[in-house]
Design an enzyme around this catalytic site. Structure first.
Site, PDB file in Angstrom:
ATOM      1  N   PRO A  96       0.787  -1.225   0.000  1.00 34.24           N
ATOM      2  CA  PRO A  96       0.000   0.000   0.000  1.00 34.24           C
ATOM      3  C   PRO A  96       0.822   1.279   0.000  1.00 34.24           C
ATOM      4  CG  PRO A  96      -0.153  -1.132   2.111  1.00 34.24           C
ATOM      5  CD  PRO A  96       0.506  -2.070   1.155  1.00 34.24           C
ATOM      6  N   ASN A  97       0.340   2.207  -0.801  1.00 36.72           N
ATOM      7  CA  ASN A  97       0.844   3.577  -0.900  1.00 36.72           C
ATOM      8  C   ASN A  97       2.150   3.711  -1.677  1.00 36.72           C
ATOM      9  OD1 ASN A  97      -1.304   4.843   0.641  1.00 36.72           O
ATOM     10  ND2 ASN A  97      -0.445   3.781   2.401  1.00 36.72           N
ATOM     11  N   ARG A 157       5.546  12.400  -3.029  1.00 37.50           N
ATOM     12  CA  ARG A 157       5.539  12.980  -1.690  1.00 37.50           C
ATOM     13  C   ARG A 157       6.634  12.334  -0.857  1.00 37.50           C
ATOM     14  NH1 ARG A 157       0.088  15.202  -0.556  1.00 37.50           N
ATOM     15  NH2 ARG A 157      -0.998  14.931  -2.505  1.00 37.50           N
ATOM     16  N   TYR A 180      11.598   8.601   1.275  1.00 37.01           N
ATOM     17  CA  TYR A 180      11.511   7.501   0.307  1.00 37.01           C
ATOM     18  C   TYR A 180      12.269   7.747  -1.001  1.00 37.01           C
ATOM     19  CZ  TYR A 180       7.853   5.942   3.480  1.00 37.01           C
ATOM     20  OH  TYR A 180       7.164   5.531   4.584  1.00 37.01           O
ATOM     21  N   ASN A 205       8.149  -5.651  -0.803  1.00 38.98           N
ATOM     22  CA  ASN A 205       8.028  -4.474   0.048  1.00 38.98           C
ATOM     23  C   ASN A 205       6.543  -4.363   0.339  1.00 38.98           C
ATOM     24  OD1 ASN A 205       7.882  -2.087   1.372  1.00 38.98           O
ATOM     25  ND2 ASN A 205       9.027  -0.887  -0.141  1.00 38.98           N
ATOM     26  N   ALA A 262       3.117  -0.859   4.826  1.00 35.90           N
ATOM     27  CA  ALA A 262       2.634  -0.933   6.206  1.00 35.90           C
ATOM     28  C   ALA A 262       2.091  -2.317   6.562  1.00 35.90           C
ATOM     29  CB  ALA A 262       1.571   0.132   6.437  1.00 35.90           C
ATOM     30  N   GLU A 277      12.317  -9.839   2.259  1.00 37.37           N
ATOM     31  CA  GLU A 277      11.596  -8.610   2.607  1.00 37.37           C
ATOM     32  C   GLU A 277      12.518  -7.405   2.388  1.00 37.37           C
ATOM     33  OE1 GLU A 277      10.347  -8.442   6.708  1.00 37.37           O
ATOM     34  OE2 GLU A 277       9.535  -6.416   6.510  1.00 37.37           O
ATOM     35  N   HIS A 309      12.700  -2.869   2.350  1.00 38.03           N
ATOM     36  CA  HIS A 309      12.118  -1.557   2.603  1.00 38.03           C
ATOM     37  C   HIS A 309      13.048  -0.481   2.082  1.00 38.03           C
ATOM     38  CE1 HIS A 309       8.924  -3.149   5.108  1.00 38.03           C
ATOM     39  NE2 HIS A 309       9.833  -3.930   5.666  1.00 38.03           N
ATOM     40  N   LEU A 310      12.470   0.573   1.575  1.00 44.37           N
ATOM     41  CA  LEU A 310      13.261   1.725   1.138  1.00 44.37           C
ATOM     42  C   LEU A 310      13.930   2.402   2.326  1.00 44.37           C
ATOM     43  CD1 LEU A 310      10.477   3.056  -1.188  1.00 44.37           C
ATOM     44  CD2 LEU A 310      12.772   2.500  -2.009  1.00 44.37           C
ATOM     45  N   ARG A 364      12.923   4.595  12.633  1.00 44.62           N
ATOM     46  CA  ARG A 364      11.648   5.313  12.586  1.00 44.62           C
ATOM     47  C   ARG A 364      10.784   4.929  13.789  1.00 44.62           C
ATOM     48  NH1 ARG A 364       9.237   4.868   6.755  1.00 44.62           N
ATOM     49  NH2 ARG A 364       8.061   6.683   7.548  1.00 44.62           N
ATOM     50  N   ARG A 368       7.076   0.470  13.438  1.00 40.68           N
ATOM     51  CA  ARG A 368       7.713  -0.050  12.215  1.00 40.68           C
ATOM     52  C   ARG A 368       8.848  -1.032  12.528  1.00 40.68           C
ATOM     53  NH1 ARG A 368       5.473   3.424   8.276  1.00 40.68           N
ATOM     54  NH2 ARG A 368       5.116   5.489   9.101  1.00 40.68           N
TER      55      ARG A 368
HETATM   56  O1  CA2 Z   1      10.415   2.000   3.766  1.00 45.86           O
HETATM   57  C1  CA2 Z   1       9.587   1.315   3.168  1.00 45.86           C
HETATM   58  O2  CA2 Z   1       9.791   0.834   2.064  1.00 45.86           O
HETATM   59  C2  CA2 Z   1       8.209   1.079   3.789  1.00 45.86           C
HETATM   60  O3  CA2 Z   1       7.777  -0.217   3.446  1.00 45.86           O
HETATM   61  C3  CA2 Z   1       7.284   2.118   3.196  1.00 45.86           C
HETATM   62  C4  CA2 Z   1       5.881   2.092   3.807  1.00 45.86           C
HETATM   63  C5  CA2 Z   1       5.946   2.133   5.333  1.00 45.86           C
HETATM   64  O4  CA2 Z   1       4.651   1.962   5.865  1.00 45.86           O
HETATM   65  C6  CA2 Z   1       6.865   1.047   5.877  1.00 45.86           C
HETATM   66  O5  CA2 Z   1       6.920   1.197   7.286  1.00 45.86           O
HETATM   67  C7  CA2 Z   1       8.254   1.181   5.307  1.00 45.86           C
HETATM   68  C8  CA2 Z   1       5.068   3.270   3.330  1.00 45.86           C
HETATM   69  C9  CA2 Z   1       4.980   3.407   1.868  1.00 45.86           C
HETATM   70  C10 CA2 Z   1       4.340   4.735   1.579  1.00 45.86           C
HETATM   71  O6  CA2 Z   1       5.038   5.343   0.542  1.00 45.86           O
HETATM   72  C11 CA2 Z   1       4.788   6.652   0.319  1.00 45.86           C
HETATM   73  C12 CA2 Z   1       5.527   7.235  -0.661  1.00 45.86           C
HETATM   74  C13 CA2 Z   1       5.352   8.567  -0.919  1.00 45.86           C
HETATM   75  C14 CA2 Z   1       4.417   9.302  -0.233  1.00 45.86           C
HETATM   76  C15 CA2 Z   1       3.671   8.698   0.739  1.00 45.86           C
HETATM   77  C16 CA2 Z   1       3.838   7.366   1.025  1.00 45.86           C
END
Ligand code: CA2
Length: 150
Positions: free
Chosen positions: A10-11, A18, A23, A74, A77, A98, A100-101, A107, A111
């Site tokens: 998601p997202n 953003r 990220y 990835n 959340a 697994e 993550h960026l 954080r 998380r």
């Molecule tokens: O660091 C990562 O790759 C995460 O998986 C990114 C997730 C976060 O919930 C994990 O804890 C760590 C969130 C992805 C949301 O990505 C966005 C990108 C741009 C703007 C808003 C959200």
């Protein structure tokens, strides 16, 4: 030919639009292009997908695992909450890594826990788009046997 599914939760479709400080500035399309170039060079069949829907990710893990493909995931959340994704990995037998960026350990506390990490072969986080490439390099040799060859 080895096969790898890169699954994004998601997202992650918002990448590059953003929160670049967390990220990075690359979009998910940019990351796909990076991985596809690497996969082509290695002769790996790459499937790259993103969904905001947990059940869709579950289905794709099944598709990968049951076909013998590896999974680079990835889960966004859902990494911190989803028992369904964990069960999909174990249930389908998908060899998974697994990623993550961001460095999730630098954080918020929520998380710091991953439901899927214990059933993945390893976890890479904190290197931005390079987490995807590092995960790919880690996963590929794990697909050596019958599993992962499409
Ligand atoms: O660091 C990562 O790759 C995460 O998986 C990114 C997730 C976060 O919930 C994990 O804890 C760590 C969130 C992805 C949301 O990505 C966005 C990108 C741009 C703007 C808003 C959200």
């Amino acid at each position: 030919m080895s096969a790898i599914f890169v699954l994004n939760g998601p997202n992650l479709n918002l990448l590059g639009r953003r929160e670049p400080a967390i990220y990075g500035a690359d979009t998910l399309d940019d990351i796909e292009a990076l991985l596809r170039a690497r996969a082509d060079a290695e002769g790996v069949a790459l499937t790259f997908r993103q969904s905001n829907v947990e059940g869709e990710l579950v289905g794709w893990i099944h598709e990968a695992g049951l076909s013998g493909a590896g999974v680079l995931i990835n889960a966004g959340a859902y990494s911190h909450t989803s028992i369904a994704l964990r069960d999909a990995i174990t249930g389908s037998g998908a060899t998974s890594v697994e990623i993550h960026l961001s460095n999730v350990y630098a954080r918020e506390d929520f998380r710091h826990k991953s439901t899927i990490a214990p059933v993945c072969r390893g976890v890479i986080c904190g290197f931005g788009k390079a987490s995807y490439l590092l995960g790919f390099e880690a996963l590929l040799p794990l697909l050596g046997g019958a599993a992962g060859k499409a």
